[in-house]
Structure formats: structure tokens, C-alpha cells
Design a protein around this motif. Sequence first.
Motif: not given
Length: 576
Positions: A430-433, A468-482
Motif C-alpha cells: 500500500y505504501a508503494a501506491t 514512505p514507511m516505518s516499522i515498530i517492533i515490540v517484543g513481549v515475554g522473556q525470549a532473547e530478541f537478538d
Amino acid sequence: MEGDVMDKLEAMAAVCDFDPITGSIPATKVEITVSCRDLLDRDTFSKSDPLVVLYTQGVETKQWREFGRTEVIDNTLNPDFVRKYILDYFFEEKQNLRIDVYDIDSKSPDLAKHKDFLGQMFCTLGEIVGSPASRLAKPLGGIPGKKCGTIILSAEELGNCRDCATMQFCANKLDKKDFFGKSDPFMVFYRSNEDGTFTICHKTEVVKNTLNPVWQAFSIPVRALCNGDYDRTIKAEVYDWDRDGSHDFIGEFTTSYRELSRGQSQFNVYEVFNAKKKIKKKRYMNSGTVSLLSFSVEAEHTFLDYIKAGTQIHFTVAIDFTASNGNPSQSTSLHYMNPYQMNAYAMALKAVGEIIQDYDSDKMFPALGFGAKLPPDGRVSHEFPLNGNIDNPYCNGMEGILEAYHQSLKTVQLYGPTNFAPVVNHVASYAATVQDGSQYFVLLIITDGVISDMAHTKEAIVKAAKLPMSIIIVGVGQAEFDAMVELDGDDIRISSRGKLAERDIVQFVPFRDYMDRTGNHVLSMARLAKDVLAEIPDQLISYMKSRGIKPCPLQPAYEPEKDEDEDDHHAQTMPI
């Protein structure tokens, strides 16, 4: 001697710790203009004499504090107030405002003595800024059974916040600090604060083995250099670089933005002075000179310029429905629906969404899930609509998304694997349009774990970085997020198949870092939102700059009546 060492260590801590990316640039300042229409008439023999009082709310205490008052305008129900409010503006914070209107009957500053209350309105600063042309009109309320009229708030970014200065310096006959060669000089610039302290705002590169360096020209926002106060002191320190980080102090000088703006002249040749050498050597003159070679200033287009010109921010959320989250019916699950408290997914969604929704005029947001088996046949999907409507995945506001999320948990089966690429490519399509600057897309991914399609996700992000795009990642829980840290790209720009991402568009934060042990979820979620949204304005600007897009004045809005069967803004169909 010990005192000298401590002074040097403290100074070097300031120099070494400086991060030019996060170095605290003061907020943009916006000027709020207030008008009212059709106010209640409380006076018997004339019209009301209105006054408007603005209150701001503390993030932590939630208490309202009076920020300022307009002047009183006699005998009118349609006042246009001259006195403005000047507020610090932060895109990444929810800045709650309350506006009370009074009919002034006496000269007392005590509002309790003015019995004629004319109405009240609540909004956020983001709502004002995010409205068309940054002009918000809302009805006044607070008096049961009465129409209290309308209040109109207009936001204008203050001009001196948007200037960017470019300057170049050289030095002559600096002190020699190295035993086996000349000095390796660099300069550090500091902005003075109201309390007399200094905040670092720029550090030049090191020029090796010379006492007469010519540093590269650099650009810096004027607000970072002096916070818009042209006469505020700017301090510059000159150091000799050492490999072990114990850089030797050569000397310092002070100037101001007003002085620098004169450009290259005898006024901008500065003696570099070391106070400790003056004490030790009576015949000490200076430790060299620094000269300004060039100075120019130009207006930078800001985030608010684009928002005011009509750029809409479209918010999409994607939620992880993989089995590693745990059975939603059990209290150990990250998706557990506690009737008394929101789970981590809901809290993260609400914290980010409540701020970003102010910048989307219709408050309709697509909400997706990934990693679940769908009814009726149990096929696995990595981009399904939370509301179950393939043709229209839009939810009405944050409440609509939360409701759809809760409903999905009752109908889908958590499964796997954890694939990000489909939802990234979905929003990117959609951003591409619309690459003309009229729209910008933000994708919030909330996930519990290790990503399964890293190579495909990297490829998707590298392609999305051109859009025209940004990405937010929120990691929940106790995993390793390397892997998430790698996607973030703050330290090393992400690449795929030998291609570097054009821009850094990903921001990752682990939810657990924001859990307040005292149980103050309001404050901890405000901190979460602040950190994940802080980069969005610069990411939007970087896209606009890379495409040469300038903010165009908003045309008067013409909105034809909507055909309920054909809403092309929401024609987002979902490949499952």
C-alpha cells in the motif's frame, strides 16, 4: 594533581558519552492561537467578557497544572484572542490539554471568584497538530443541557525552530600535546542551559598530526545550538585526540549564534584559552586560535510542516498468534485476558496507538494477525484480519482494534511459525501506491519471540526502506530478541543479498524494559511510547528528503458524500 585528573575525567565522560543521534535536541515549539464562536451569554446587560485558561497534565501525576491565560476580551461571544500559548511539542508523547473558558466579572486572578463558567474542552496537542492545516475546532462542554459554543485552536511551529546552520572552522598554532608528533585536534560544541550548565550538541571529526587543522563543514539544527535564543552562550572546547580515550584538553572559547551568523570576519577569530595554563605560566597568551571559515543558514522542512500540509500517518498493527505465547485461557499465557488488567499485547498496542491515531483523520486502522490456524479448515495464515473481514480489515480506533483482538483469541488456534515478511510486504504494497508524500505508513508488530523467516524479513525491510514507511517492533515475554536488535539497524544498517537498506526504518524495544515494579502502568507505557515513536518524525523527513518532496500548502478540503458500498480509502483487500 588529583583534582586535575578528576576534572579531566568528568570532561571526557561528557565528550565520549555524547551520541549525536540521541543528543538531546530540545522540543519543537508550537504557538497555539485560540478563538471561540457562539459562547454562552452570561451577562444581563451586555455580552460575556471571555478569558481562556489552558492546563497541561503531568505524565506521572496526572494532575492538571495551569499553563497560561489569554487576555480578557470585553463584550463578545466570538473572541479571537491575541495572546498565544507557546508549548514544547513532542510527537512521541501524549500531551493532554484542558481548556476552560470563563466570563470575567472582576479583576481578581482567582478563577473561583468568577462564577460564570462558560465551558470546557479536552484534547491532545497531537490532535491540534494532526488536524487539517493544524486547526482543531471542537464543541465546548461541561454545562449539562447547554450548548456552550465552539473553541478553535490553531498550531503554528515557531520559525526559529526550523533553521539549520552549516559552518566550518579551522585553527592556527594550537598547542602541541603529543610527544612524538603534533596534536590530533577535534572540537566539541556545547549549548548553555537556563541553569548555567552546558549540554553537548556537536563533535567534529579528528584531524590527525597538525597544529593548523581545517575541519569539515557540518550542519546542525539551530534549536540544538541555542534553542532559538540567538544570544545564548555557545562554548567550544578543543582537544587533542588520544587512542585510549584520555583526550588532552587544549583550550576553549565562547561565542553565540548571533556572533557566528556574522560569518567569516575578524569578529569570528577566537583565542583558545586554557585557564590552568594561565595560572602556571605568567606570560601565557593563548593555546592557539580558531577561525570561522564559513557560515550559512537555511530553513529545514520539519515533521510539522508535512503534517500541517496534510500528510496522513496510517497506522497498521500486526499481532503474533504463535503457540509459543501459551494457551490464552491460562494465566501464564502472554495472551491471557485478565478481567482486571490488560495483557502486554494490549498495553503495548494502546500505548503506541493512542498517540499515533491523532495523525490519521478517520481513525480507522487495519489490524492483522499472523501465525495462527484459522477456522473453518485450520489453514495457517501469516496475515489475517483480526475482525474476520478479508475485504475490510479496518477497526474503528484503538477500542475497535482491542475488541477485534479479543474476538480473534476466541476463534483462531495459536500455531506458528513466526513469520514477519508477509505483514511487512502487506503494508509495503500500500505504501508503494502513494509515494507523493501525502501518506506515510507505520506498522506496529507485537511479537513474543524468535523470528522464523529472517532472510525473507530482511529482504522485505530493505525493499520497504525505499517507501514512505516505518516499522515498530515490540517484543513481549522473556525470549532473547537478538534478531530484533539486528533488524533495528541502529548500529549496523540492515542488508539483504548485498543491498543495504536505503534508510533505517525499524525501531525495536523489549516490553519487559518498561514494566514498572511499582505497578504504575500509565507512566511505564508513556515511556514505551516515547521510545518507540521518537524516531518516526526523522524517518518521515528522511523519506521526504530522499525523494525531494516539499510540504505543499493544503488545498481547501472538499469531501463528497461517501458511498457506503464504495469507500476507496478502505479498499484494502486481504490475501490470506
